[in-house]
Motif scaffolding. Structure first.
Motif, PDB file in Angstrom:
ATOM      1  N   SER A  95       0.857  -1.195   0.000  1.00  0.00           N
ATOM      2  CA  SER A  95       0.000   0.000   0.000  1.00  0.00           C
ATOM      3  C   SER A  95       0.887   1.238   0.000  1.00  0.00           C
ATOM      4  CB  SER A  95      -0.903   0.019   1.232  1.00  0.00           C
ATOM      5  OG  SER A  95      -0.135   0.046   2.429  1.00  0.00           O
ATOM      6  N   HIS A  96       1.983   1.149   0.765  1.00  0.00           N
ATOM      7  CA  HIS A  96       2.992   2.207   0.852  1.00  0.00           C
ATOM      8  C   HIS A  96       4.192   1.607   1.564  1.00  0.00           C
ATOM      9  CE1 HIS A  96       1.045   2.367   4.737  1.00  0.00           C
ATOM     10  NE2 HIS A  96       1.815   3.329   5.205  1.00  0.00           N
ATOM     11  N   TYR A  97       5.292   2.375   1.638  1.00  0.00           N
ATOM     12  CA  TYR A  97       6.528   1.788   2.160  1.00  0.00           C
ATOM     13  C   TYR A  97       6.858   2.223   3.579  1.00  0.00           C
ATOM     14  CZ  TYR A  97       7.615  -0.633  -2.143  1.00  0.00           C
ATOM     15  OH  TYR A  97       7.582  -1.506  -3.202  1.00  0.00           O
ATOM     16  N   HIS A  98       5.882   2.516   4.395  1.00  0.00           N
ATOM     17  CA  HIS A  98       6.175   2.703   5.808  1.00  0.00           C
ATOM     18  C   HIS A  98       6.616   1.364   6.403  1.00  0.00           C
ATOM     19  CE1 HIS A  98       3.789   6.704   6.507  1.00  0.00           C
ATOM     20  NE2 HIS A  98       4.942   6.870   5.880  1.00  0.00           N
ATOM     21  N   PHE A  99       7.483   1.451   7.427  1.00  0.00           N
ATOM     22  CA  PHE A  99       8.155   0.246   7.949  1.00  0.00           C
ATOM     23  C   PHE A  99       7.186  -0.828   8.426  1.00  0.00           C
ATOM     24  CE2 PHE A  99       7.237   2.730  11.675  1.00  0.00           C
ATOM     25  CZ  PHE A  99       6.941   1.787  12.647  1.00  0.00           C
ATOM     26  N   ASP A 100       5.996  -0.421   8.874  1.00  0.00           N
ATOM     27  CA  ASP A 100       5.053  -1.416   9.407  1.00  0.00           C
ATOM     28  C   ASP A 100       4.161  -2.016   8.311  1.00  0.00           C
ATOM     29  OD1 ASP A 100       4.007   1.215   9.285  1.00  0.00           O
ATOM     30  OD2 ASP A 100       2.385   0.712  10.654  1.00  0.00           O
ATOM     31  N   HIS A 101       4.507  -1.731   7.051  1.00  0.00           N
ATOM     32  CA  HIS A 101       3.774  -2.313   5.920  1.00  0.00           C
ATOM     33  C   HIS A 101       4.688  -3.045   4.941  1.00  0.00           C
ATOM     34  CE1 HIS A 101      -0.169  -0.441   6.845  1.00  0.00           C
ATOM     35  NE2 HIS A 101       0.641   0.295   7.578  1.00  0.00           N
ATOM     36  N   CYS A 102       6.019  -2.950   5.168  1.00  0.00           N
ATOM     37  CA  CYS A 102       6.951  -3.607   4.233  1.00  0.00           C
ATOM     38  C   CYS A 102       8.040  -4.390   4.954  1.00  0.00           C
ATOM     39  CB  CYS A 102       7.574  -2.577   3.291  1.00  0.00           C
ATOM     40  SG  CYS A 102       8.628  -1.378   4.130  1.00  0.00           S
ATOM     41  N   GLY A 184      -2.108  10.906   0.323  1.00  0.00           N
ATOM     42  CA  GLY A 184      -2.233  11.856   1.432  1.00  0.00           C
ATOM     43  C   GLY A 184      -1.410  11.385   2.603  1.00  0.00           C
ATOM     44  N   HIS A 185      -1.722  10.167   3.067  1.00  0.00           N
ATOM     45  CA  HIS A 185      -0.879   9.562   4.109  1.00  0.00           C
ATOM     46  C   HIS A 185       0.554   9.495   3.583  1.00  0.00           C
ATOM     47  CE1 HIS A 185       0.205   6.945   7.463  1.00  0.00           C
ATOM     48  NE2 HIS A 185       0.677   6.068   6.613  1.00  0.00           N
ATOM     49  N   THR A 186       0.685   9.005   2.347  1.00  0.00           N
ATOM     50  CA  THR A 186       1.961   9.082   1.629  1.00  0.00           C
ATOM     51  C   THR A 186       1.659   9.455   0.176  1.00  0.00           C
ATOM     52  OG1 THR A 186       1.907   6.741   1.000  1.00  0.00           O
ATOM     53  CG2 THR A 186       3.059   7.293   3.059  1.00  0.00           C
ATOM     54  N   ALA A 206      -5.811   0.163   4.199  1.00  0.00           N
ATOM     55  CA  ALA A 206      -4.411   0.415   4.582  1.00  0.00           C
ATOM     56  C   ALA A 206      -4.378   1.728   5.368  1.00  0.00           C
ATOM     57  CB  ALA A 206      -3.484   0.362   3.383  1.00  0.00           C
ATOM     58  N   ASP A 207      -3.271   2.467   5.316  1.00  0.00           N
ATOM     59  CA  ASP A 207      -3.154   3.607   6.234  1.00  0.00           C
ATOM     60  C   ASP A 207      -3.900   4.856   5.768  1.00  0.00           C
ATOM     61  OD1 ASP A 207      -1.829   2.085   8.012  1.00  0.00           O
ATOM     62  OD2 ASP A 207       0.098   3.120   7.868  1.00  0.00           O
ATOM     63  N   ALA A 208      -4.668   4.745   4.701  1.00  0.00           N
ATOM     64  CA  ALA A 208      -5.551   5.866   4.361  1.00  0.00           C
ATOM     65  C   ALA A 208      -6.619   6.011   5.433  1.00  0.00           C
ATOM     66  CB  ALA A 208      -6.191   5.649   2.996  1.00  0.00           C
TER      67      ALA A 208
HETATM   68 ZN   LIG Z   1       1.769   4.326   7.132  1.00  0.00          ZN
END
Ligand SMILES: [Zn+2]
Length: 268
Positions: A95-102, A184-186, A206-208
């Motif tokens: 969904s995006h590359y924040h550490f808690d998603h990759c 927006g979040h990323t 995801a983090d949206a």
């Molecule tokens: Zn995130």
């Protein structure tokens, strides 16, 4: 393979402050929330949408998020419980590359990695206030180099060189699997909708949108690149859910999480 099946792989939990989960709203105080990966068994292959966090990385870089994760809550551990190995996964979508998603990407060495083109660019050159979010680049030595950082000295970290496939716009990436742009979040954030044979579609925000409470209050998290786009993405998710009669699954929702079916159970 028969009908599409969707498994939620429990990835443990993290702690953030209430003012980060609910920007400018709170209340303040420690909020422990779940993280998870989504495994989709589709006739075209096995897909994983997001891969949770790496415990060692969080302890090294963000120990204040107090990670709680058992071996069964790592990607290899969760897959083993389904009699699968990391190399059985064909595609990773982030969904995006924040550490808690990759954080679990690095285990999926046989998979093609799919993300939004803007997200890969953002991970290469994050804004100063995004550095902790984008701190785990173990899935791409090229990315680490582009940032002028050194690869972690620990060879056990097993740096992974992915095959990237970047996309943009809304996409049906496999029959009944839809990626919707929710920035927006990323910069290049995607949410995922999966259509199933026997029930309503599942829409993974995801983090949206961290939680049902964020959606109900129309409050975004304090981690964002663009707060106005973030709010627009909340609105978009709500409209998508209505239009497709989809059930929303939130990324970090301690109140909704107990009601979700977790692997080895599944949605089909
Ligand atoms: Zn995130």
């Amino acid at each position: 393979m028969s009908d599409t099946k969707v498994y939620l792989l429990d990835g443990g939990s993290l702690v953030i402050d209430g003012f980060h989960a609910f920007w400018n709203r709170g209340p303040a105080g420690e909020l422990r929330f779940p993280c998870y990966a989504v495994l989709i068994e589709h006739k075209d292959g096995r897909y994983i949408f997001d891969t949770g966090y790496d415990h060692a990385h969080v302890m090294r870089v963000l120990p204040f998020e107090k990670p709680l994760q058992t071996p069964d809550q790592t990607i290899p551990g969760a897959l083993a419980k389904l009699n699968l190995r990391p190399k059985d996964i064909n595609f990773v979508i982030n969904s995006h590359y924040h550490f808690d998603h990759c954080g679990g990407n690095k285990h999926l060495t046989h998979a093609c990695t799919v993300c939004h083109a803007k997200e890969l660019e953002a991970a290469r050159h994050p804004q100063p206030f995004e550095h902790l979010g984008y701190s785990d680049a173990t899935f791409s030595p090229e990315l680490v180099k582009a940032r002028g950082q050194k690869l972690p000295p620990d060879p056990a970290l097993d740096i992974y060189t992915p095959k990237f496939e970047t996309i943009s716009g809304d996409q049906e990436i496999a029959k009944g699997m839809w990626l919707y742009e929710t920035p927006g979040h990323t910069a290049g954030h995607y949410s995922l909708m999966v259509e199933l044979a026997n029930r309503r579609p599942l829409l993974f925000t995801a983090d949206a949108c961290y939680s049902k409470k964020n959606m109900d209050m129309m409050v975004i998290s304090s981690f964002h690149l663009d707060p106005v786009a973030s709010v627009q993405s909340l609105v978009r998710l709500k409209e998508l859910a209505t239009k497709h009669d989809a059930e929303l699954f939130y990324s970090h929702d301690p109140e909704s999480w107990p009601g979700y079916i977790k692997a080895p159970g599944y949605y089909s």
